[in-house]
Design a protein around this motif. Structure first.
Motif, PDB file in Angstrom:
ATOM      1  N   ASP A 176       0.792  -1.229   0.000  1.00  0.00           N
ATOM      2  CA  ASP A 176       0.000   0.000   0.000  1.00  0.00           C
ATOM      3  C   ASP A 176       0.830   1.287   0.000  1.00  0.00           C
ATOM      4  O   ASP A 176       0.322   2.347   0.361  1.00  0.00           O
ATOM      5  N   ARG A 177       2.101   1.190  -0.384  1.00  0.00           N
ATOM      6  CA  ARG A 177       2.950   2.372  -0.476  1.00  0.00           C
ATOM      7  C   ARG A 177       3.590   2.446  -1.854  1.00  0.00           C
ATOM      8  O   ARG A 177       3.768   1.431  -2.526  1.00  0.00           O
ATOM      9  N   THR A 178       3.966   3.654  -2.279  1.00  0.00           N
ATOM     10  CA  THR A 178       4.661   3.825  -3.544  1.00  0.00           C
ATOM     11  C   THR A 178       6.137   4.126  -3.286  1.00  0.00           C
ATOM     12  O   THR A 178       6.543   4.433  -2.165  1.00  0.00           O
ATOM     13  N   TYR A 179       6.929   4.025  -4.356  1.00  0.00           N
ATOM     14  CA  TYR A 179       8.379   4.087  -4.238  1.00  0.00           C
ATOM     15  C   TYR A 179       8.985   5.244  -5.017  1.00  0.00           C
ATOM     16  O   TYR A 179       8.495   5.630  -6.079  1.00  0.00           O
ATOM     17  N   ARG A 180      10.087   5.748  -4.483  1.00  0.00           N
ATOM     18  CA  ARG A 180      10.934   6.672  -5.213  1.00  0.00           C
ATOM     19  C   ARG A 180      11.920   5.881  -6.075  1.00  0.00           C
ATOM     20  O   ARG A 180      12.114   4.672  -5.879  1.00  0.00           O
ATOM     21  N   ALA A 181      12.585   6.587  -6.989  1.00  0.00           N
ATOM     22  CA  ALA A 181      13.518   5.932  -7.900  1.00  0.00           C
ATOM     23  C   ALA A 181      14.719   5.326  -7.185  1.00  0.00           C
ATOM     24  O   ALA A 181      15.359   4.405  -7.698  1.00  0.00           O
ATOM     25  N   ASP A 182      15.050   5.828  -5.978  1.00  0.00           N
ATOM     26  CA  ASP A 182      16.190   5.291  -5.238  1.00  0.00           C
ATOM     27  C   ASP A 182      15.831   4.098  -4.369  1.00  0.00           C
ATOM     28  O   ASP A 182      16.663   3.592  -3.609  1.00  0.00           O
ATOM     29  N   LEU A 221      -1.281   3.843  -1.395  1.00  0.00           N
ATOM     30  CA  LEU A 221      -2.262   3.277  -2.315  1.00  0.00           C
ATOM     31  C   LEU A 221      -3.504   2.898  -1.523  1.00  0.00           C
ATOM     32  O   LEU A 221      -3.453   2.016  -0.666  1.00  0.00           O
ATOM     33  N   HIS A 222      -4.599   3.566  -1.803  1.00  0.00           N
ATOM     34  CA  HIS A 222      -5.843   3.292  -1.088  1.00  0.00           C
ATOM     35  C   HIS A 222      -6.729   2.300  -1.834  1.00  0.00           C
ATOM     36  O   HIS A 222      -7.637   1.713  -1.240  1.00  0.00           O
ATOM     37  N   ASP A 223      -6.476   2.118  -3.114  1.00  0.00           N
ATOM     38  CA  ASP A 223      -7.291   1.226  -3.938  1.00  0.00           C
ATOM     39  C   ASP A 223      -6.773  -0.204  -3.839  1.00  0.00           C
ATOM     40  O   ASP A 223      -5.597  -0.477  -4.112  1.00  0.00           O
ATOM     41  N   ALA A 224      -7.639  -1.132  -3.426  1.00  0.00           N
ATOM     42  CA  ALA A 224      -7.225  -2.519  -3.231  1.00  0.00           C
ATOM     43  C   ALA A 224      -6.742  -3.161  -4.528  1.00  0.00           C
ATOM     44  O   ALA A 224      -5.789  -3.949  -4.525  1.00  0.00           O
ATOM     45  N   GLY A 225      -7.377  -2.812  -5.632  1.00  0.00           N
ATOM     46  CA  GLY A 225      -6.966  -3.369  -6.911  1.00  0.00           C
ATOM     47  C   GLY A 225      -5.576  -2.932  -7.307  1.00  0.00           C
ATOM     48  O   GLY A 225      -4.765  -3.735  -7.793  1.00  0.00           O
ATOM     49  N   GLY A 275      -5.103   1.948   8.391  1.00  0.00           N
ATOM     50  CA  GLY A 275      -5.928   2.587   7.370  1.00  0.00           C
ATOM     51  C   GLY A 275      -7.345   2.042   7.356  1.00  0.00           C
ATOM     52  O   GLY A 275      -7.567   0.854   7.653  1.00  0.00           O
ATOM     53  N   PRO A 276      -8.345   2.848   6.994  1.00  0.00           N
ATOM     54  CA  PRO A 276      -9.734   2.382   6.981  1.00  0.00           C
ATOM     55  C   PRO A 276      -9.993   1.291   5.951  1.00  0.00           C
ATOM     56  O   PRO A 276     -10.942   0.522   6.084  1.00  0.00           O
ATOM     57  N   GLU A 277      -9.139   1.229   4.928  1.00  0.00           N
ATOM     58  CA  GLU A 277      -9.339   0.242   3.872  1.00  0.00           C
ATOM     59  C   GLU A 277      -8.484  -1.009   4.063  1.00  0.00           C
ATOM     60  O   GLU A 277      -8.424  -1.881   3.196  1.00  0.00           O
ATOM     61  N   ALA A 278      -7.817  -1.132   5.206  1.00  0.00           N
ATOM     62  CA  ALA A 278      -6.845  -2.207   5.411  1.00  0.00           C
ATOM     63  C   ALA A 278      -7.449  -3.594   5.242  1.00  0.00           C
ATOM     64  O   ALA A 278      -6.887  -4.454   4.561  1.00  0.00           O
ATOM     65  N   ALA A 279      -8.596  -3.849   5.876  1.00  0.00           N
ATOM     66  CA  ALA A 279      -9.198  -5.183   5.824  1.00  0.00           C
ATOM     67  C   ALA A 279      -9.608  -5.551   4.399  1.00  0.00           C
ATOM     68  O   ALA A 279      -9.362  -6.671   3.933  1.00  0.00           O
ATOM     69  N   ALA A 280     -10.224  -4.608   3.693  1.00  0.00           N
ATOM     70  CA  ALA A 280     -10.643  -4.868   2.321  1.00  0.00           C
ATOM     71  C   ALA A 280      -9.434  -5.071   1.415  1.00  0.00           C
ATOM     72  O   ALA A 280      -9.443  -5.924   0.522  1.00  0.00           O
ATOM     73  N   GLN A 282       0.229  -4.159  -7.787  1.00  0.00           N
ATOM     74  CA  GLN A 282       1.630  -3.859  -7.466  1.00  0.00           C
ATOM     75  C   GLN A 282       2.329  -5.075  -6.867  1.00  0.00           C
ATOM     76  O   GLN A 282       3.451  -5.420  -7.252  1.00  0.00           O
ATOM     77  N   VAL A 283       1.648  -5.748  -5.947  1.00  0.00           N
ATOM     78  CA  VAL A 283       2.227  -6.927  -5.305  1.00  0.00           C
ATOM     79  C   VAL A 283       2.487  -8.034  -6.325  1.00  0.00           C
ATOM     80  O   VAL A 283       3.572  -8.627  -6.351  1.00  0.00           O
ATOM     81  N   LEU A 284       1.517  -8.337  -7.157  1.00  0.00           N
ATOM     82  CA  LEU A 284       1.670  -9.420  -8.124  1.00  0.00           C
ATOM     83  C   LEU A 284       2.769  -9.127  -9.132  1.00  0.00           C
ATOM     84  O   LEU A 284       3.508 -10.035  -9.542  1.00  0.00           O
ATOM     85  N   ARG A 285       2.923  -7.866  -9.492  1.00  0.00           N
ATOM     86  CA  ARG A 285       3.995  -7.530 -10.438  1.00  0.00           C
ATOM     87  C   ARG A 285       5.371  -7.718  -9.793  1.00  0.00           C
ATOM     88  O   ARG A 285       6.307  -8.194 -10.438  1.00  0.00           O
TER      89      ARG A 285
END
Length: 260
Positions: free
Chosen positions: A174-180, A193-197, A233-238, A202-205
């Motif tokens: 649920d987090r994004t990355y910098r180039a480093d 990342l709040h969207d479960a999809g 986060g409120p969306e954690a379980a989903a 991201q994980v599967l890739r």
């Protein structure tokens, strides 16, 4: 007829036990039905003795591996604000917090699997080798059989390996990355990342391709032994439920590192 063997087994970890007194934070019970390892707050950035004991008991009841989640002494900032500390201070505060959680784990008849620094301490140790070495030494001196979770490719991973610990390379659902290779700071747009999809994608890739898209849009190589889902986060379980469903569909099993 035997079932099809999983293509790969991966650990899913969650940050739990972050309630404090009358304040309730996170969706611990829901996450414990989905994750394989738990990082339990040790009272510095969140948690208190009653919450620690209750969370340890829940983990043991659910069969979830237990880890200490030591942070900076900053309840008001939830341990996410940078503090200028010495390596000696980092060593002592980590050792203190591991010991506090271990008291509850031992009293309940369990065993601790790992240590994962929290928040700002985690991010500081990812780039500061002196802090990383101090944390790794604290873990090693307490129990060299403990694993040390750290940001994949970071100084904390290298420090763990140098200290003779089993290093567990972590990536984030649920987090994004910098180039480093560091995480996008939470005060910048798009850090979480709040969207479960999107999180599942991201994980599967990362699992299938060993790559993640950075905030700048370019791809970066990334290896992961474990993936973190934040419990506050409120969306954690989903999010974690969607992630588990997608992983099952892809033939990916979930289990703690100590059980692989």
């Amino acid at each position: 007829m035997k079932g099809t063997a999983p293509l790969r087994t991966i650990d899913l970890n969650g940050d739990l036990g972050e309630s404090f007194g009358v304040y309730r934070i996170g969706q611990d019970e829901a996450l414990l039905d989905q994750i394989s390892s738990a990082n339990i707050a040790c009272g510095y950035h969140a948690g208190d003795p009653a919450v620690m004991r209750r969370t340890v008991k829940l983990c043991l009841e659910k069969g979830v591996a237990i880890g200490a989640h030591p942070g900076l002494p900053d309840l008001a900032g939830f341990g996410r604000r940078m503090m200028r500390i010495t390596p000696e201070e980092a060593h002592d505060m980590v050792l203190y917090q591991i010991g506090a959680l271990q008291a509850f784990v031992r009293a309940e008849g369990g065993r601790m699997q790992h240590v994962k620094p929290h928040g700002a301490l985690y991010n500081m140790a990812a780039t500061d080798r002196r802090l990383a070495d101090a944390i790794a030494q604290a873990v090693s001196r307490f129990d060299p059989q403990l694993m040390l979770y750290g940001l994949s490719g970071s100084e904390l991973i290298r420090a763990a390996e140098a200290a003779g610990l089993r290093a567990v390379a972590e990536a984030f659902a649920d987090r994004t990355y910098r180039a480093d290779g560091t995480l996008t700071p939470r005060d910048e747009p798009g850090a979480v990342l709040h969207d479960a999809g999107a999180a599942a994608e991201q994980v599967l890739r990362i699992i299938h391709e060993g790559k993640v898209a950075t905030a700048a849009g370019a791809d970066m190589a990334l290896h992961a032994d474990t993936f973190c889902v934040h419990g506050d986060g409120p969306e954690a379980a989903a999010l974690v439920a969607r992630l588990r469903a997608e992983m099952k569909r892809e033939g990916i099993a979930v289990n703690a590192p100590s059980r692989m």
